[in-house]
Design a protein around this motif. Structure first.
Motif, short mmCIF file in Angstrom:
data_model
loop_
_atom_site.label_atom_id
_atom_site.label_comp_id
_atom_site.label_asym_id
_atom_site.label_seq_id
_atom_site.Cartn_x
_atom_site.Cartn_y
_atom_site.Cartn_z
N VAL A 164 0.83 -1.20 0.00
CA VAL A 164 0.00 0.00 0.00
C VAL A 164 0.87 1.25 0.00
O VAL A 164 0.55 2.26 -0.66
CB VAL A 164 -0.96 -0.03 1.21
N SER A 165 1.97 1.23 0.72
CA SER A 165 2.87 2.39 0.73
C SER A 165 3.48 2.63 -0.65
O SER A 165 3.55 3.79 -1.12
CB SER A 165 3.96 2.19 1.77
N PHE A 166 3.92 1.57 -1.32
CA PHE A 166 4.43 1.72 -2.68
C PHE A 166 3.34 2.22 -3.63
O PHE A 166 3.58 3.07 -4.49
CB PHE A 166 4.98 0.39 -3.18
N LEU A 171 1.02 6.72 -6.86
CA LEU A 171 -0.10 7.60 -7.21
C LEU A 171 0.26 9.07 -7.03
O LEU A 171 -0.10 9.92 -7.86
CB LEU A 171 -1.32 7.26 -6.33
N TYR A 172 0.96 9.38 -5.97
CA TYR A 172 1.34 10.77 -5.73
C TYR A 172 2.31 11.28 -6.80
O TYR A 172 2.23 12.45 -7.21
CB TYR A 172 1.96 10.90 -4.34
N VAL A 173 3.19 10.42 -7.26
CA VAL A 173 4.13 10.83 -8.30
C VAL A 173 3.42 11.02 -9.64
O VAL A 173 3.74 11.95 -10.41
CB VAL A 173 5.26 9.78 -8.42
N LEU A 174 2.44 10.18 -9.93
CA LEU A 174 1.75 10.24 -11.21
C LEU A 174 0.57 11.21 -11.22
O LEU A 174 -0.08 11.37 -12.26
CB LEU A 174 1.24 8.85 -11.59
N ALA A 175 0.28 11.85 -10.11
CA ALA A 175 -0.87 12.76 -10.04
C ALA A 175 -0.80 13.91 -11.04
O ALA A 175 -1.82 14.24 -11.67
CB ALA A 175 -1.02 13.29 -8.62
N PRO A 176 0.35 14.56 -11.26
CA PRO A 176 0.38 15.63 -12.28
C PRO A 176 0.08 15.13 -13.69
O PRO A 176 -0.52 15.85 -14.49
CB PRO A 176 1.82 16.17 -12.17
N MET A 253 -8.01 9.76 -6.69
CA MET A 253 -7.52 8.50 -7.25
C MET A 253 -7.29 7.47 -6.15
O MET A 253 -7.60 6.28 -6.32
CB MET A 253 -6.23 8.74 -8.02
N LEU A 254 -6.76 7.92 -5.02
CA LEU A 254 -6.55 6.99 -3.91
C LEU A 254 -7.88 6.46 -3.39
O LEU A 254 -8.02 5.26 -3.09
CB LEU A 254 -5.77 7.69 -2.80
N PHE A 255 -8.86 7.33 -3.29
CA PHE A 255 -10.18 6.90 -2.83
C PHE A 255 -10.80 5.89 -3.81
O PHE A 255 -11.31 4.83 -3.40
CB PHE A 255 -11.10 8.12 -2.68
N SER A 256 -10.76 6.20 -5.10
CA SER A 256 -11.39 5.32 -6.09
C SER A 256 -10.72 3.95 -6.13
O SER A 256 -11.40 2.91 -6.17
CB SER A 256 -11.33 5.98 -7.47
N LEU A 257 -9.41 3.94 -6.11
CA LEU A 257 -8.71 2.66 -6.18
C LEU A 257 -8.88 1.85 -4.90
O LEU A 257 -8.92 0.62 -4.94
CB LEU A 257 -7.23 2.90 -6.48
N GLN A 258 -8.97 2.53 -3.77
CA GLN A 258 -9.25 1.80 -2.53
C GLN A 258 -10.60 1.10 -2.60
O GLN A 258 -10.73 -0.06 -2.19
CB GLN A 258 -9.23 2.77 -1.35
N VAL A 259 -11.58 1.80 -3.13
CA VAL A 259 -12.92 1.21 -3.19
C VAL A 259 -12.98 0.10 -4.22
O VAL A 259 -13.45 -1.02 -3.94
CB VAL A 259 -13.96 2.31 -3.49
N PHE A 260 -12.50 0.36 -5.43
CA PHE A 260 -12.64 -0.63 -6.50
C PHE A 260 -11.71 -1.84 -6.30
O PHE A 260 -12.04 -2.94 -6.74
CB PHE A 260 -12.34 0.02 -7.85
N LEU A 261 -10.58 -1.63 -5.63
CA LEU A 261 -9.66 -2.74 -5.43
C LEU A 261 -9.94 -3.51 -4.15
O LEU A 261 -9.97 -4.75 -4.15
CB LEU A 261 -8.21 -2.22 -5.41
N PHE A 262 -10.13 -2.78 -3.04
CA PHE A 262 -10.15 -3.44 -1.73
C PHE A 262 -11.56 -3.63 -1.16
O PHE A 262 -11.73 -4.46 -0.27
CB PHE A 262 -9.30 -2.64 -0.74
#
Length: 344
Positions: A164-166, A171-176, A253-262
């Motif tokens: 999850v940390s990776f 995600l933070y690096v790819l946000a721009p 993006m973090l919210f969406s991926l948390q929901v759709f993945l986990f």
């Protein structure tokens, strides 16, 4: 005169005929009788009086053509092994309704994601609120996994935390990049493609399990569930590209991926742990979703209620009714089925 008469009688008597002539006459008569008998037999065979030998038909799988029968010949015993409705499962209405709760549960999950997207695009939720929501969801998800999963060890938990940390750092690096990805595309096209991707996600989603398998799961995710997950991720990227700041993009993006993945993994663990807890969690989720949708728009509330009623009541009743018209036949013409699983 008497001597002459006696001589004539001797000549006319059969005992005084020529022996060679007598034997020749008998041989000639025997040959004639034999020829006549052979001719009679040939005539009888030509005329079809003699019946040929009949072979008995045998039911063999790969025996080739049998003499005297066509390749597709069947006798009266062919339908003796026919079985009707051998695999038809008699379903219970209440059990089918309980199974359909999982579908309604995930419909509410997707509806909540759309609500968060809508409030974020309207600037009702700022980036700080989204980050707080992300941390809350992540912590509650790990807590549920700890309480419901029996095979979860400390090493596996540390492995999850490291991944999850990776994942969060990437995600933070790819946000721009996500923020400027669809700048040249009109907003109407973005909304249309997003809705289409969400419908594809709902249509192909694996409602019986999770794309991310729980520890100890034997089966890998199938192709349709992977396509469904990719569709939801692309839809999230399209929504994130319309947000104003980099932190907004990262949070959504973090919210969406948390929901759709986990979220499917968490709900799967809850259902496996306790069916009553699963039903309680599902009904609570439905109530929360309907409350937020009602506050957003009345028409959407009516549509969501109608969809939930259709999934939980109409579809199970429909399934039970159409079972009466199901007619299935099985017999020796069916293909062979494996009685064991083939694993790589």
């Amino acid at each position: 005169m008497g001597f002459i008469a006696f001589s004539i009688n001797l000549l006319e008597a059969p005992n005084f005929q020529n022996p060679e002539k007598t034997q020749f006459s008998q041989l000639n008569s025997n040959v004639s009788s034999s020829l006549n008998l052979r001719a009679i037999v040939m005539d009888a065979s030509i005329s079809g009086d003699s019946s040929p030998t009949r072979y008995k038909w045998r039911k063999v799988a790969y025996g080739g053509m049998q003499p005297g029968f066509d390749d597709n010949h069947t006798d009266d015993t062919f339908l003796e092994d026919m079985v009707m409705n051998a695999n038809v499962v008699k379903r219970n209405m209440l059990k089918v309704m309980q199974d359909s709760v999982s579908i309604s549960q995930y419909l509410c999950v997707v509806a909540l994601v759309v609500l968060v997207w809508t409030y974020t695009l309207r600037s009702t939720l700022n980036e700080n609120s989204l980050l707080l929501l992300d941390v809350s969801l992540l912590g509650s998800g790990f807590l549920i996994l700890l309480l419901t999963e029996e095979m979860l060890s400390l090493n596996l938990l540390l492995h999850y935390v490291l991944n999850v940390s990776f994942f969060t750092t990437g995600l933070y690096v790819l946000a721009p990049i996500y923020q400027t990805l669809t700048r040249s595309i009109s907003s109407d096209s973005i909304w249309a493609v997003t809705v289409s991707l969400l419908l594809l996600h709902l249509f192909l989603h694996d409602y019986s399990g999770s794309t991310i398998r729980a520890p100890g799961a034997l089966k890998n995710p199938n192709l349709t569930s992977c396509i469904s997950l990719n569709a939801s991720i692309v839809a999230s990227v399209f929504i994130a590209s319309r947000l104003p700041s980099r932190l907004h993009v990262f949070a959504i993006m973090l919210f969406s991926l948390q929901v759709f993945l986990f979220a499917p993994l968490v709900t799967y663990c809850i259902r496996k742990y306790s069916s009553r807890l699963h039903l309680l969690f599902s009904f609570a989720l439905m109530a929360v979703t309907l409350t937020f949708v009602y506050s957003l728009h009345r028409l959407l509330f009516v549509l969501l209620v109608g969809m939930l009623v259709f999934v939980n009541v109409v579809c199970p009743y429909w399934l039970i009714r159409i079972q009466e018209y199901k007619f299935e036949i099985n017999g020796p013409w069916d293909e062979a089925k494996l009685c064991f699983d083939i694993t790589d």
